[in-house]
Design a protein around this motif. Structure first.
Motif, mmCIF file in Angstrom:
data_model
loop_
_atom_site.group_PDB
_atom_site.id
_atom_site.type_symbol
_atom_site.label_atom_id
_atom_site.label_comp_id
_atom_site.label_asym_id
_atom_site.label_seq_id
_atom_site.Cartn_x
_atom_site.Cartn_y
_atom_site.Cartn_z
ATOM 1 N N ALA A 93 -6.827 -5.739 3.345
ATOM 2 C CA ALA A 93 -6.208 -5.062 2.184
ATOM 3 C C ALA A 93 -7.106 -4.517 1.217
ATOM 4 O O ALA A 93 -6.985 -3.264 0.983
ATOM 5 C CB ALA A 93 -5.164 -5.934 1.562
ATOM 6 N N ASP A 94 -8.379 -5.154 1.231
ATOM 7 C CA ASP A 94 -9.489 -4.531 0.158
ATOM 8 C C ASP A 94 -9.852 -3.193 0.717
ATOM 9 O O ASP A 94 -10.119 -2.320 0.002
ATOM 10 C CB ASP A 94 -10.636 -5.721 -0.215
ATOM 11 C CG ASP A 94 -11.053 -5.831 1.415
ATOM 12 O OD1 ASP A 94 -10.492 -5.594 2.521
ATOM 13 O OD2 ASP A 94 -12.344 -6.430 1.169
ATOM 14 N N ILE A 95 -9.875 -3.060 2.002
ATOM 15 C CA ILE A 95 -10.570 -1.853 2.693
ATOM 16 C C ILE A 95 -9.354 -0.984 2.794
ATOM 17 O O ILE A 95 -9.595 0.502 2.392
ATOM 18 C CB ILE A 95 -11.042 -2.156 4.007
ATOM 19 C CG1 ILE A 95 -12.297 -3.020 4.095
ATOM 20 C CG2 ILE A 95 -11.583 -0.599 4.861
ATOM 21 C CD1 ILE A 95 -13.431 -2.352 3.362
ATOM 22 N N THR A 96 -8.218 -1.270 2.875
ATOM 23 C CA THR A 96 -7.048 -0.110 2.728
ATOM 24 C C THR A 96 -7.000 0.527 1.593
ATOM 25 O O THR A 96 -7.084 1.768 1.482
ATOM 26 C CB THR A 96 -5.761 -0.964 2.815
ATOM 27 O OG1 THR A 96 -5.677 -1.708 4.150
ATOM 28 C CG2 THR A 96 -4.434 -0.096 2.928
ATOM 29 N N LYS A 97 -7.166 -0.314 0.423
ATOM 30 C CA LYS A 97 -7.209 0.362 -0.898
ATOM 31 C C LYS A 97 -8.308 1.246 -1.243
ATOM 32 O O LYS A 97 -8.403 2.224 -1.730
ATOM 33 C CB LYS A 97 -7.158 -0.802 -1.995
ATOM 34 C CG LYS A 97 -7.063 -0.213 -3.518
ATOM 35 C CD LYS A 97 -6.331 -1.284 -4.584
ATOM 36 C CE LYS A 97 -6.090 -0.753 -5.704
ATOM 37 N NZ LYS A 97 -7.312 -0.183 -6.358
ATOM 38 N N LEU A 98 -9.358 0.571 -1.002
ATOM 39 C CA LEU A 98 -10.779 1.324 -1.259
ATOM 40 C C LEU A 98 -11.006 2.663 -0.322
ATOM 41 O O LEU A 98 -11.395 3.453 -0.573
ATOM 42 C CB LEU A 98 -11.935 0.298 -0.802
ATOM 43 C CG LEU A 98 -13.486 0.673 -1.100
ATOM 44 C CD1 LEU A 98 -13.286 0.865 -2.738
ATOM 45 C CD2 LEU A 98 -14.415 -0.123 -0.701
ATOM 46 N N LEU A 168 2.355 -12.018 3.684
ATOM 47 C CA LEU A 168 2.515 -10.936 2.450
ATOM 48 C C LEU A 168 4.064 -10.985 2.107
ATOM 49 O O LEU A 168 4.888 -10.796 3.043
ATOM 50 C CB LEU A 168 1.971 -9.699 3.152
ATOM 51 C CG LEU A 168 0.219 -9.656 3.128
ATOM 52 C CD1 LEU A 168 -0.096 -8.323 3.763
ATOM 53 C CD2 LEU A 168 -0.554 -9.997 2.051
ATOM 54 N N SER A 169 4.122 -10.582 0.878
ATOM 55 C CA SER A 169 5.553 -10.423 0.483
ATOM 56 C C SER A 169 5.875 -8.841 0.808
ATOM 57 O O SER A 169 5.016 -8.113 0.710
ATOM 58 C CB SER A 169 5.900 -10.669 -0.831
ATOM 59 O OG SER A 169 5.262 -9.775 -1.788
#
Ligand code: DC
Length: 223
Positions: A93-98, A168-169
């Motif tokens: 998730a952190d890389i998806t956003k970045l 994850l929700s």
């Protein structure tokens, strides 16, 4: 069928692009390139080197040295960043956003487009992303623009996460997709946009094999 077409598939996250592109490439014996993975690799490189997105000089020198290789693997291509297999890491998730954030930077896009054009220059390639039909290969032989409604896309990502053992929700996934749609479609340079001559596909109610067949039939008819 003539071999050697350049096929561009664009669309928002989880619209079905990469699954379709991967299977279609196998059927056509083409190379499949996931351009999003390249932006993800850039994001990871910045993170590993503790480079902030405002630090233009450092980003520039990172890009001058970056080595991104896409290696064919029957279970899905491997993404190699500076010699390291980062295929799994770049999906977090952190890389998806970045990756969506770093993709607004002009010098990052310039470098990625250059690499993408180099990879695609001999044809027989299917590339998916956000700007493939508009910017990377404006003269692509076939351009497709895939969409699906947000609920369907969130459910797809939720199922994928579940298969990987990530809890994850559905709400958090939908929120992340909405944020990324917004960020990718509203940036100044090469935003997510349908090319004027693209063929639209709404995959909301289509199975994966229907999606692949739809594209295959069109390509098989030739230009
Ligand atoms: O396709 P993906 O979700 O793995 O892409 C990750 C991010 O990379 C996406 O949110 C925006 C950026 N991207 C881009 O700007 N242009 C592309 N051609 C592909 C991806």
């Amino acid at each position: 069928m003539k071999k050697g077409y350049v096929i561009a598939i664009d669309g928002p996250a989880a619209s079905g692009k990469s699954t379709t592109a991967k299977l279609l490439a196998a059927r056509l014996e083409y190379v499949y390139i996931d351009s999003g993975a390249m932006y993800r690799a850039c994001a990871l490189a910045a993170l590993q080197n503790k480079i902030g997105l405002q630090e233009r000089k450092k980003i520039k020198s990172m890009l001058d040295q970056i080595d991104i290789q896409i290696k064919y693997h029957p279970k899905g291509n491997k993404i190699i960043l500076n010699g390291e297999d980062v295929s799994k890491r770049i999906r977090k998730a952190d890389i998806t956003k970045l990756s969506s954030e770093i993709a607004v930077i002009d010098i990052v896009r310039k470098k990625m487009v250059e690499l993408q054009r180099k990879i695609g220059k001999d044809g027989a390639v299917i590339m998916d992303g956000r700007d493939i039909g508009t910017v990377v290969f404006p003269n692509a032989d076939f351009k497709f623009f895939m969409i699906a409604d947000i609920k369907t896309r969130a459910k797809r990502r939720w199922l994928e996460a579940k298969e990987k053992g990530e809890d994850l929700s559905l709400e958090s996934i939908e929120k992340e997709l909405r944020w990324r749609d917004e960020n990718d479609a509203n940036r100044k340079i090469s935003p997510l946009k349908r090319a004027k001559d693209a063929i639209d596909i709404d995959t909301s109610d289509m199975s994966i094999s229907e999606q692949v067949d739809f594209l295959y039939k069109i390509i098989n008819q030739g230009k």
